[in-house]
Design an enzyme around this catalytic site. Structure first.
Site, PDB file in Angstrom:
ATOM      1  N   GLU A 103       0.825  -1.229   0.138  1.00 52.01           N
ATOM      2  CA  GLU A 103       0.116  -0.076   0.057  1.00 52.01           C
ATOM      3  C   GLU A 103       0.937   1.185  -0.117  1.00 52.01           C
ATOM      4  O   GLU A 103       2.036   1.442   0.405  1.00 52.01           O
ATOM      5  CB  GLU A 103      -0.881   0.198   1.361  1.00 52.01           C
ATOM      6  N   ASP A 104       0.407   2.375  -0.517  1.00 45.04           N
ATOM      7  CA  ASP A 104       0.998   3.584  -0.341  1.00 45.04           C
ATOM      8  C   ASP A 104       0.836   4.308   1.031  1.00 45.04           C
ATOM      9  O   ASP A 104       1.736   4.621   1.525  1.00 45.04           O
ATOM     10  CB  ASP A 104       0.397   4.575  -1.425  1.00 45.04           C
ATOM     11  N   ASP A 107      -4.294   5.672   6.447  1.00 42.81           N
ATOM     12  CA  ASP A 107      -4.908   6.648   7.281  1.00 42.81           C
ATOM     13  C   ASP A 107      -5.701   6.237   8.314  1.00 42.81           C
ATOM     14  O   ASP A 107      -5.134   5.992   9.535  1.00 42.81           O
ATOM     15  CB  ASP A 107      -5.539   7.493   6.180  1.00 42.81           C
ATOM     16  N   LYS A 135      -0.340   7.158   8.890  1.00 39.74           N
ATOM     17  CA  LYS A 135      -0.590   8.297   9.555  1.00 39.74           C
ATOM     18  C   LYS A 135      -1.201   7.866  11.235  1.00 39.74           C
ATOM     19  O   LYS A 135      -1.591   6.696  11.324  1.00 39.74           O
ATOM     20  CB  LYS A 135      -1.882   9.097   8.985  1.00 39.74           C
ATOM     21  N   ASP A 163      -2.337  11.116  -4.717  1.00 32.08           N
ATOM     22  CA  ASP A 163      -3.079  12.088  -5.624  1.00 32.08           C
ATOM     23  C   ASP A 163      -3.931  12.873  -4.762  1.00 32.08           C
ATOM     24  O   ASP A 163      -4.289  12.832  -3.685  1.00 32.08           O
ATOM     25  CB  ASP A 163      -3.864  11.441  -6.541  1.00 32.08           C
ATOM     26  N   ARG A 169       0.209  12.612  -8.966  1.00 32.75           N
ATOM     27  CA  ARG A 169       0.684  10.841  -8.756  1.00 32.75           C
ATOM     28  C   ARG A 169       2.136  10.915  -9.470  1.00 32.75           C
ATOM     29  O   ARG A 169       2.885   9.960  -8.837  1.00 32.75           O
ATOM     30  CB  ARG A 169      -0.144  10.079  -9.585  1.00 32.75           C
TER      31      ARG A 169
HETATM   32  P1  XMP Z   1      -8.033   4.714   4.956  1.00 32.78           P
HETATM   33  O1  XMP Z   1      -8.344   6.005   5.886  1.00 32.78           O
HETATM   34  O2  XMP Z   1      -9.121   3.714   4.935  1.00 32.78           O
HETATM   35  O3  XMP Z   1      -7.655   5.391   3.537  1.00 32.78           O
HETATM   36  O4  XMP Z   1      -6.560   4.044   5.871  1.00 32.78           O
HETATM   37  C1  XMP Z   1      -6.542   4.980   2.899  1.00 32.78           C
HETATM   38  C2  XMP Z   1      -6.639   5.490   1.732  1.00 32.78           C
HETATM   39  O5  XMP Z   1      -7.104   7.024   1.719  1.00 32.78           O
HETATM   40  C3  XMP Z   1      -6.248   7.789   0.823  1.00 32.78           C
HETATM   41  N1  XMP Z   1      -5.555   8.581   1.696  1.00 32.78           N
HETATM   42  C4  XMP Z   1      -4.694   9.486   1.048  1.00 32.78           C
HETATM   43  N2  XMP Z   1      -4.376   9.615  -0.269  1.00 32.78           N
HETATM   44  N3  XMP Z   1      -2.911  11.666   0.331  1.00 32.78           N
HETATM   45  C5  XMP Z   1      -3.591  10.821  -0.559  1.00 32.78           C
HETATM   46  O6  XMP Z   1      -3.389  11.173  -1.684  1.00 32.78           O
HETATM   47  C6  XMP Z   1      -3.088  11.348   1.815  1.00 32.78           C
HETATM   48  O7  XMP Z   1      -2.685  12.144   2.641  1.00 32.78           O
HETATM   49  C7  XMP Z   1      -4.095  10.412   1.861  1.00 32.78           C
HETATM   50  N4  XMP Z   1      -4.417   9.814   3.369  1.00 32.78           N
HETATM   51  C8  XMP Z   1      -5.307   8.847   2.873  1.00 32.78           C
HETATM   52  C9  XMP Z   1      -5.643   6.613   0.137  1.00 32.78           C
HETATM   53  O8  XMP Z   1      -6.377   6.362  -1.230  1.00 32.78           O
HETATM   54  C10 XMP Z   1      -5.385   5.765   0.632  1.00 32.78           C
HETATM   55  O9  XMP Z   1      -5.325   4.294   0.208  1.00 32.78           O
HETATM   56 MG    MG Z   2      -5.677   5.433  -2.668  1.00 31.36          MG
END
Ligand code: XMP
Ligand code: MG
Length: 183
Positions: A103-104, A107, A135, A163, A169
């Site tokens: 994963e990138d 959050d 995060k 993004d 991206r």
């Molecule tokens: P959750 O909250 O379910 O969400 O862990 C994860 C997804 O939320 C997006 N996300 C971000 N995308 N910058 C982004 O471009 C951010 O700072 C960010 N924070 C959350 C992302 O799609 C991730 O997979």
């Molecule tokens: Mg995402």
């Protein structure tokens, strides 16, 4: 694109291309050691994980397989709700396989805890998670993340696959956006 091509859209660079690559090399070494003798399947979540997947797997000193899922997480704006729908499922039957989700960013952790539970229901040998960024909010959801690149503050970040409204991206580094981009 590089930070200098962002003009005044970029507020701050958090991680340079070099810092990202150095950390991915460390994670790859750890992953390779942990999975010694096991056939690992890397599962990426589209689209944000494309860069992490491409670079992490090239840091591995041996062959691995890769597959992709696309999921949509219902939610408003930049917050996810944990209500998830599969847009593209895996091509691979993962029963008996060692799966590593790539994963990138994590959050709230809601998207990933759903994804992990979904994959676990298919009878794999194991499911672990590797994320480049994490995060602080994720502590609210009990989710065990084996490999973490960097812990970051609770700020919205872009670049290296991440993004804002599908933009940025292709930025090589990771950074925060200037407030004017959101307004
Ligand atoms: P959750 O909250 O379910 O969400 O862990 C994860 C997804 O939320 C997006 N996300 C971000 N995308 N910058 C982004 O471009 C951010 O700072 C960010 N924070 C959350 C992302 O799609 C991730 O997979
Ligand atoms: Mg995402």
């Amino acid at each position: 694109m590089d930070a200098e091509h962002m003009g005044d859209d970029l507020a701050e660079v958090l991680f340079t291309e070099e810092q990202i690559q150095a950390r991915l090399a460390e994670l790859a070494e750890q992953i390779w050691t942990d999975y010694q003798g096991k056939d690992v399947l890397l599962v990426g979540v589209l689209k944000g994980a494309v860069m992490v997947m491409a670079d992490l797997m090239r840091h591995l000193p041996g062959s691995v397989e890769m597959d992709w899922m696309a999921i949509s997480s219902y939610g408003s704006g930049t917050k996810s709700s944990g209500v998830v729908r599969i847009l593209k499922d895996l091509d691979t039957d993962i029963s008996g396989r060692h799966v590593l989700i790539v994963e990138d960013i994590i959050d709230s952790g809601l998207t990933l805890s759903w994804t992990r539970a979904n994959l676990e229901s298919r009878g794999p040998a194991s499911v672990e998670i590797c994320t480049l960024l994490r995060k602080p909010d994720v502590v609210k959801v009990p989710i065990d993340v084996r490999y973490v690149g960097f812990d970051i503050p609770n700020e919205f970040v872009v670049g290296y696959g991440l993004d804002y409204a599908e933009r940025f991206r292709n930025l090589r580094s990771i950074g925060t956006l200037a407030p004017k981009v959101y307004s």
